[in-house]
Design an enzyme around this catalytic site. Structure first.
Site, PDB file in Angstrom:
ATOM      1  N   HIS A   4      -0.414   4.917   6.787  1.00 15.92           N
ATOM      2  CA  HIS A   4       0.243   5.717   5.594  1.00 15.92           C
ATOM      3  C   HIS A   4       0.585   7.133   5.993  1.00 15.92           C
ATOM      4  O   HIS A   4      -0.057   7.686   6.502  1.00 15.92           O
ATOM      5  CB  HIS A   4      -0.484   5.417   4.610  1.00 15.92           C
ATOM      6  CG  HIS A   4      -0.982   4.098   4.271  1.00 15.92           C
ATOM      7  ND1 HIS A   4      -2.182   3.498   4.956  1.00 15.92           N
ATOM      8  CD2 HIS A   4      -0.338   3.166   3.739  1.00 15.92           C
ATOM      9  CE1 HIS A   4      -2.454   2.408   4.550  1.00 15.92           C
ATOM     10  NE2 HIS A   4      -1.214   1.754   3.991  1.00 15.92           N
ATOM     11  N   SER A  29       0.844  -1.241  -0.069  1.00 11.67           N
ATOM     12  CA  SER A  29      -0.125  -0.041  -0.019  1.00 11.67           C
ATOM     13  C   SER A  29       0.961   1.173   0.026  1.00 11.67           C
ATOM     14  O   SER A  29       0.539   2.412  -0.404  1.00 11.67           O
ATOM     15  CB  SER A  29      -0.858  -0.005   1.287  1.00 11.67           C
ATOM     16  OG  SER A  29       0.087  -0.115   2.507  1.00 11.67           O
ATOM     17  N   ASP A  71      -3.318   8.413   7.457  1.00  6.80           N
ATOM     18  CA  ASP A  71      -4.150   7.548   8.099  1.00  6.80           C
ATOM     19  C   ASP A  71      -3.401   6.575   8.978  1.00  6.80           C
ATOM     20  O   ASP A  71      -2.108   7.048   9.173  1.00  6.80           O
ATOM     21  CB  ASP A  71      -5.010   6.967   6.962  1.00  6.80           C
ATOM     22  CG  ASP A  71      -4.017   5.650   6.171  1.00  6.80           C
ATOM     23  OD1 ASP A  71      -3.098   5.478   6.640  1.00  6.80           O
ATOM     24  OD2 ASP A  71      -4.778   5.230   5.315  1.00  6.80           O
TER      25      ASP A  71
END
Ligand SMILES: *[C@@H]1O[C@H](CO)[C@@H](O)[C@H](O)[C@H]1NC(C)=O
Ligand SMILES: *[C@@H]1O[C@H](CO)[C@@H](O)[C@H](O)[C@H]1NC(C)=O
Ligand SMILES: *[C@@H]1O[C@H](CO)[C@@H](O)[C@H](O)[C@H]1NC(C)=O
Length: 384
Positions: free
Chosen positions: A352, A58, A349
């Site tokens: 991340h 991610s 978040d």
């Protein structure tokens, strides 16, 4: 590690080196003897142009997961506000308010920002491709449904095939040899392991790290069998410091959990050993490792040193340290809080970093010096 030998056999790579050298001689001769026909065959612009191939999780996903058929996958959720708000002004599937590290690296290298490999439509593979997928691990069963590393490799093989068809064998080989291959992978494998094994023996941890490194090795081996020579790694980060970890285990408080972080450190140690071995076995092989573990850990611990106001809580989310639910709505009600200025935060978040943090990290990966980025950096890899 028993399985690090035999990577791209030396004879094969010597031959590749020789044919590469021959090309150089030919190029020189034809420029000298016949500039017009030479120009038609070898465009100078192409000689400087190098592709960037991105593999990862991610942290590097530019939105591939929105094209997966399984919409429950992590990252499918990054297609809603406030993801993308800073730079793209719309959600793109990146788990960030703006650009990720590979976006910034592409810009430093004068390449366009690479679109998700799975995005429908035409792709300019001479610029490279980005296969990264939120949730992806090295091991196939880390997050079923995401594009694990092995599947990313099989997509890369499709790209190699398409380059050969379009450019011919020789030119495709040149593109693949000059390209830089950038990785961020392993974090999800260790998150998974530590969630499944609250208490693990040193032995089972060691075996797990070894199977991750072993499988990663075999993927790197295939990339260099296909002609790849320049590898860059962002190593595995301080996993116990991400805000999300504190949601699962409130006892961590404002510190960092030891467990997933110690797995990350073991992994990073073996990764450095393995790449160093590869360099001695394979003429022409060059690499960079960016110590993301240290660089990010220091920003979490000392945010003000780097111009941040907050290093522990996320900008977007709910719960302890806003570690979860960024972007989530229920019955039209927003289930998260959102900070007014993401650039004051290290974390966007629960897992991340913000574009501001990514910009600092990408800069270190691009032209940082040892010991943070070593033995080479990406700017050097692009210069060969
Ligand atoms: C999604 O499903 C369609 C139709 O079955 C298939 O063609 C496509 O390859 C699948 N996409 C991915 C990323 O698996
Ligand atoms: C790859 O991982 C699997 C576990 O998923 C393990 O059984 C296997 O030994 C690993 N392969 C290598 C080469 O380490
Ligand atoms: C949303 O609506 C559903 C169905 O009406 C209800 O069960 C649920 O509790 C609601 N959620 C919230 C957060 O209000």
């Amino acid at each position: 590690m028993s399985n690090t030998g035999g990577l791209c056999s030396a004879s094969e790579s010597t031959m590749a080196g020789l044919s590469f050298l021959c090309c150089g001689v030919l190029l020189f001769a034809s420029i000298f003897l016949n500039p017009i026909s030479c120009h038609a065959r070898f465009r100078p612009r192409d000689a400087a142009h190098k592709a960037l191939f991105v593999f990862g999780d991610s942290l590097f996903d530019p939105g591939n997961n929105q094209y997966l058929n399984d919409s429950s996958q992590e990252g499918a959720g990054a297609t809603v506000f406030p993801y993308g708000e800073t730079f793209f002004k719309r959600p793109t599937g990146r788990l960030c308010d703006g650009r990720t590290v590979p976006d910034l690296i592409a810009q430093f290298a004068n390449l366009p920002i690479l679109p998700p490999y799975l995005q429908p439509g035409d792709h300019q593979f001479t610029d490279g491709a980005n296969f990264a997928s939120a949730g992806a691990g090295v091991l196939d069963n880390t997050r079923p449904g995401s594009i694990n590393l092995r599947l990313q490799l099989s997509y890369f093989k499709d790209v190699v095939k398409s380059l050969r068809e379009k450019l011919g064998e020789e030119e495709a080989k040149r593109v693949l040899m000059n390209a830089v291959y950038l990785f961020s992978i392993g974090g999800n494998d260790y998150f998974g392991f530590s969630q499944r094994n609250r208490v693990a023996s040193e032995e089972s941890e060691g075996q797990y790290v070894q199977s991750v490194i072993g499988n990663l090795t075999s993927v790197l081996k295939e990339i260099c069998d296909l002609g790849g020579r320049k590898i860059a790694f962002q190593n595995v980060g301080p996993l116990g410091c991400v805000p999300m970890t504190k949601v699962f285990d409130p006892s961590i408080g404002s510190g960092c959990a030891e467990e997933p972080s110690s797995l990350a450190r073991q992994h990073n140690r073996y990764l450095a050993i393995f790449l160093k071995q590869l360099e001695t076995q394979l003429p022409g092989f060059k690499y960079a490792i960016f110590d993301y573990y240290i660089a990010l850990g220091d920003r979490v611990a000392n945010p003000s040193k780097y111009g941040f106001k907050e290093g522990k809580a996320a900008c977007c989310g709910s719960g302890p340290y806003r570690g979860m639910n960024c972007g989530r709505t229920e019955n039209g009600t927003q289930m998260f809080e959102l900070c007014s200025n993401p650039s004051e935060y290290v974390w966007f978040d629960g897992g991340h970093t913000t574009e501001r943090a990514n910009t600092q990290l990408a800069q270190l990966l691009w032209d940082g010096a040892p010991p943070v980025t070593a033995p080479l950096n990406m700017k050097q890899l692009f210069s060969f």
